[in-house]
Structure formats: C-alpha cells, structure tokens
Scaffold this motif. Sequence first.
Motif, PDB file in Angstrom:
ATOM      1  N   LEU A 388       0.815  -1.218   0.000  1.00 31.74           N
ATOM      2  CA  LEU A 388       0.000   0.000   0.000  1.00 31.74           C
ATOM      3  C   LEU A 388       0.846   1.265   0.000  1.00 31.74           C
ATOM      4  O   LEU A 388       0.569   2.217  -0.746  1.00 31.74           O
ATOM      5  N   ASP A 389       1.890   1.320   0.828  1.00 33.78           N
ATOM      6  CA  ASP A 389       2.715   2.532   0.907  1.00 33.78           C
ATOM      7  C   ASP A 389       3.338   2.879  -0.438  1.00 33.78           C
ATOM      8  O   ASP A 389       3.344   4.039  -0.854  1.00 33.78           O
ATOM      9  N   ASP A 390       3.885   1.883  -1.118  1.00 33.91           N
ATOM     10  CA  ASP A 390       4.505   2.133  -2.422  1.00 33.91           C
ATOM     11  C   ASP A 390       3.459   2.576  -3.448  1.00 33.91           C
ATOM     12  O   ASP A 390       3.722   3.432  -4.289  1.00 33.91           O
ATOM     13  N   ALA A 391       2.270   1.979  -3.375  1.00 28.26           N
ATOM     14  CA  ALA A 391       1.207   2.338  -4.317  1.00 28.26           C
ATOM     15  C   ALA A 391       0.789   3.796  -4.134  1.00 28.26           C
ATOM     16  O   ALA A 391       0.560   4.522  -5.096  1.00 28.26           O
ATOM     17  N   ILE A 392       0.722   4.235  -2.884  1.00 30.96           N
ATOM     18  CA  ILE A 392       0.357   5.628  -2.602  1.00 30.96           C
ATOM     19  C   ILE A 392       1.423   6.569  -3.138  1.00 30.96           C
ATOM     20  O   ILE A 392       1.125   7.577  -3.786  1.00 30.96           O
ATOM     21  N   ALA A 393       2.689   6.240  -2.862  1.00 29.03           N
ATOM     22  CA  ALA A 393       3.785   7.100  -3.317  1.00 29.03           C
ATOM     23  C   ALA A 393       3.836   7.188  -4.838  1.00 29.03           C
ATOM     24  O   ALA A 393       4.116   8.244  -5.413  1.00 29.03           O
ATOM     25  N   PHE A 394       3.531   6.073  -5.508  1.00 28.96           N
ATOM     26  CA  PHE A 394       3.640   6.039  -6.968  1.00 28.96           C
ATOM     27  C   PHE A 394       2.454   6.720  -7.642  1.00 28.96           C
ATOM     28  O   PHE A 394       2.626   7.454  -8.615  1.00 28.96           O
ATOM     29  N   SER A 395       1.242   6.519  -7.099  1.00 27.51           N
ATOM     30  CA  SER A 395       0.051   6.946  -7.838  1.00 27.51           C
ATOM     31  C   SER A 395      -0.606   8.209  -7.310  1.00 27.51           C
ATOM     32  O   SER A 395      -1.433   8.803  -7.989  1.00 27.51           O
ATOM     33  N   ASN A 396      -0.277   8.641  -6.070  1.00 30.71           N
ATOM     34  CA  ASN A 396      -0.850   9.857  -5.492  1.00 30.71           C
ATOM     35  C   ASN A 396      -2.379   9.854  -5.613  1.00 30.71           C
ATOM     36  O   ASN A 396      -2.979  10.698  -6.274  1.00 30.71           O
ATOM     37  N   PRO A 397      -3.078   8.897  -4.965  1.00 32.17           N
ATOM     38  CA  PRO A 397      -4.522   8.749  -5.160  1.00 32.17           C
ATOM     39  C   PRO A 397      -5.316   9.877  -4.516  1.00 32.17           C
ATOM     40  O   PRO A 397      -4.867  10.509  -3.554  1.00 32.17           O
ATOM     41  N   ASN A 398      -6.523  10.107  -5.053  1.00 35.68           N
ATOM     42  CA  ASN A 398      -7.444  11.074  -4.449  1.00 35.68           C
ATOM     43  C   ASN A 398      -8.185  10.461  -3.272  1.00 35.68           C
ATOM     44  O   ASN A 398      -8.613  11.175  -2.360  1.00 35.68           O
ATOM     45  N   ALA A 399      -8.373   9.138  -3.301  1.00 38.90           N
ATOM     46  CA  ALA A 399      -9.068   8.449  -2.214  1.00 38.90           C
ATOM     47  C   ALA A 399      -8.657   6.980  -2.234  1.00 38.90           C
ATOM     48  O   ALA A 399      -8.154   6.470  -3.241  1.00 38.90           O
ATOM     49  N   ILE A 400      -8.884   6.314  -1.091  1.00 39.30           N
ATOM     50  CA  ILE A 400      -8.557   4.891  -0.957  1.00 39.30           C
ATOM     51  C   ILE A 400      -9.801   4.155  -0.474  1.00 39.30           C
ATOM     52  O   ILE A 400     -10.475   4.601   0.462  1.00 39.30           O
ATOM     53  N   LEU A 401     -10.109   3.053  -1.134  1.00 46.31           N
ATOM     54  CA  LEU A 401     -11.179   2.167  -0.695  1.00 46.31           C
ATOM     55  C   LEU A 401     -10.518   0.912  -0.133  1.00 46.31           C
ATOM     56  O   LEU A 401      -9.891   0.153  -0.871  1.00 46.31           O
TER      57      LEU A 401
END
Length: 600
Positions: A388-401
């Motif tokens: 999850l941490d790497d995915a957030i850093a890579f994609s900069n999401p507006n929201a997480i489900l």
Amino acid sequence: MRILLVEDDDLLAQAVAIHLTKQHYVVDIAADGQEAWEFVNVCNYDLILLDIVLPKLDGISLCQQLRQQGYQMLILLLTAKDTKTDKVMGLDAGADDYVVKPFDFQELSARIRALLRRGNSSLPPVLEWGHLRLDPSSFEVTYDSQTLHLTAKEFSILELFLRNNQRVYSRSAIVDLLWGAEEDPPAANTIKSHIKSLRRKLKAAGANYDFIETIYGVGYRLKPLCQEIEPQATQEQQQTLLTAVAQAREVFKAKVGSRIAVLEQVVNSYRQGIIHTQLLAEAEQEAHKLVGSLGSFGFIEGSQLAEEIEDLLEGKAFISVSECLRLDQLVMQLQQELDKTPVELINSEPRQNLLLVVSNHAEVVEPLVKEAATEGMKVKIVNHLAALDDAIAFSNPNAILLDLSIGNYTQDSLNFVKELSRRSPAIPTLVITDKNNFLERLEVARAGGRSFLQKSLPPQQILQAITQVIQPTQITGKRIMVVDDEPKVLTDIQKHLVPWGVKLNTLNDSRRFWDMFLEFSPDLLILDVDMADINGIDICQVVRNEPNFNSLPVLCIIDSLDANIVEQLFAVGADDCLSKPILCAKLINRIFNLLKRTQP
C-alpha cells in the motif's frame, strides 16, 4: 535480547554479564531465587540463565514455579554437578537446556544463541530484511554487502526490529527491552538519537533514510518490504509521475502553513510575555508531525529543521530567551525552505481522479473498475497491505477504498486507516466490509475512516460515496480582491496568487473601495487592517452590513497578532487573519480553507 542471570557468586555473575553485554545482550542480575521471581514479574525476558544452588529459592524450584504460572521464556540451567540425576531433575522441572560449571564462555554464548533460535523457529541464524543482513553470532551488519559500524545499542535496536519485524516499538518499550535494571533509564531523546544515527548509517550504505519508519504518535518499525507494483515506467509515464508529485508537493506546501502557524504562536506569545504549557506541547506535536511529512514531500532540510524544533521544545513547560530566539530563527528558515520552489500552475486539464482499491476480492474489484470507467475515474488495485505505501507514493490517489478483510486481522486494516488519516495531507479512506454492526462502525470512525460501506451495495452507490469525499477546493478562476495601502504588500500578494490562476484585483486607496468592490464582485476579500484613510476593520463592517455579502470570506492582514485587534476583527465579522510578513505557504493555506467553507 534481554537475559536474566540468576547467580549468587557475584564475581562469576559480573564476568558472565560483561561477556554477554559485549555481545549486545541486555543483562539483569539476581542474587537469589526470590529476587529472580520478582524480576520476572516486572520485566519480560527472552532467556533466563539459572543457577541451581541458590539462597532463599533454589533454581529447580524456581523453574517449576515459573512453568506452573505459565511463563514461556527459555531457561538455561547452570549446574556445578555433572550428574545425570541433576540434569534430569532440571529438564523435568521445565528447563530447556543446561551448561555444566566450569563452562567455556564461548560455548555458553553458542548455547544461548542456539536456544534463542529454537525459541523462535521462524528466525534464521542470520537475520535479513531486504538488503540488510545482521549476523548475531559475529555481530556483523551489512547493507547491500557494505559493512555498517554500529554502536552496541544501535546493534541491539536493529536486532530487536529484525527479530520482531512486524511490530511497532515505542521509545519506552525500547528502553524497557534494551536497558538493564541497574542502568539509569535514558531520556526519550536518547532513543531518538540512536534511531537517527542508525538511519544515517543505513542511508550512507544505500538504504532509504526512513528504512526505520516512524509511526507518528506510536513508535518505530522496519519499513515494510513491498513488491514492485508497476512495470518499469516509460519516459512519458515518468514525466507524468514527476508532474503529479510536483503538484502534490505544492498543495502540501499550501496546507502545511497551519502547523507552522502554531510554532509562530509560541514566539509571538513569548514576545507578549505570555507562554502556555499547552501551547508548547501543541507546538512540539506539530513539529513532530512536520518531521515526517516534510521529508515525505522531499523537503529534507525542512524535515531536519523541524526535528531541531521538536528537540528544542521536547517536554518543556518553559523556554528561555535564547531558546525563543533560536525557535524564531528555525521557523523563519523553515518558511524559507518551503518557499524555495515557486508555485507553478499546471494549465492542462484537471488530473483525472484516481481511486486506490485495496482488496483481493474480485467480486468487489471488477464491478467497481467497470463502473468507474463510465464515471471518468481511474482505479488502481492493490491486493495486499504490504504494497500500500509504495502504491500511494507512486500513484498519489485522491481516495482509498480499503477492504477490512484484506489483512490477517481486522486491526491491521484499521491501523492503516488510522495512519492514512494522520498523514499530511490526509488521504480520504473509505472502508468496505461484509460486517454491519455499530462497534465496527465505531472503530472505523475512531480510526479516521471517511465512510463505512457494505460490499452488497451496487457499485454506483459505492462510487457516489467516493465522489463525495473527493472534493478538492479549486482556486483557479476565483475572484480575489486585495486592499492595502502598501505597494510592496500588493506586489508580494500578486506574486503569490497569480501562478494559481486567480482573477486578482488590487487596490491601494481604500476610499475607492465600494465602487470597485461592487463592480468586481469578489469570491474572497483580503483587507489590510492598518490603512491611512479607511482601515480594514471599518471596511469589513461595511461589507457585513450589506446582506448580499454576509457569507463572503474576509481575510485580514495585521502587523502583529495583537489580541485586542484580533478580537475586534472577529467581532466585526472577519473570517481569518494573517500577520506580516506574508509568506506564500501561509497565504495559500488560508485562502484554501476559507474558500472550502463556502464551496457549494
């Protein structure tokens, strides 16, 4: 690793303790069986070295008592009698192994290492975490084949994390586990210094600075190892990523001003001869948060400045004149660090909203992906918490489900929700689950979750809930009017705001205000309080007397945060105030917040 040595021969006990301490064990000494019993009831031990012949309570009896009470720590008996009966009695009492006196110190060390490995069969003789390798038998630590030269305590802390790589340790827990009963417990700052030194040595060997990760408000842990979640990016993808990161960085700069404002309040209060313990504690907390958030957004020097501020304020009920001057200097340097990179407006189309779905259930993911495509929303999938941490850093999401059942335990998922809500800026996190009871909802709410959704809901309703939490405040195209009789102030504000694409109207003669105000019809009004002809307080009152402008956001600029002036401002209807000199990050942050309140 913590060892209790129970031995009534003081000379032998001291010699064994010195030998084991050199091997980075924490050793407590008890001179009799009764004292050992008291130690065990206070501290957690990984292993007990237990002499059989002891005053008050012999080793065999103590071993039996421990096992009867359910204690599971490893027990290695020390016996001077090399007789079969003695060994059998010890093992029957619950001991795991024995060593006969006189013993060879190297053999004793080897038996201890073997027992500790046996006690945790999942751990190999050499501990590894990614490119990091720690050998407890040779005390050698390498990262990517490069040797790290660690102090004894640094080695012990790193070994503790490696042996328990899923756990988070608070500073007090590290002290309890790695400092002996006869040692003076160190200050919390000492633990932070050890962690900082470890990070620097790891970074020098090629690791990330946050190889040992700070879980804010909780403690420290090893940063989870994550698999590569995306194929190697093309040059175009890399540029898109860099642009997205740059935008996120600038938004962060705009929003971080409220935290720095708390630090400024300490300095301003001190200048007025008023200092509150609660304010100092709040400022220390904000500095602590800034350490991690600034570093995450690439403000490495800013993170170090925030850390120095945290050290300066830590545990203080009062600060001296020199400390206040230093704090003022550090806050100014921090602002300068944030203002090094100018705010840039990206004139292209707004970035497509991105939803990060954390679930390994196809029945949840697949309908959402299809529905999102029709709504113009991008979706990325993560199928385990470790990534999850790497995915957030890579994609900069507006929201997480986040699927509550994604982890081994529900609490693991809730911990991630809590962590995401504490980030700066926070990432809106919605939870989806099969469960539907009040206690589950309460736990999600306490963790900072933004919505509690059922998996049985149609994908349209799930996306509707997600869209409701993705409501970024847009200032591009907003009409902002600034009234100030100082040309330099108007120029500075213009420099700060124009890159954001706002429509700006500046006025240096307050006597002409009303006609220009009605003609321009601003979305937000910025007023200088101290003007020669008609001051900002008067103008604010005139605006509030007109029913059509009751809800217009009004931001006032004042020379200093004088309590009487601030009280007057709020009495006539101002929404916020900002002291000079005006810094870009603070100004943008206040504008964002004010516009957000009035956003439909």
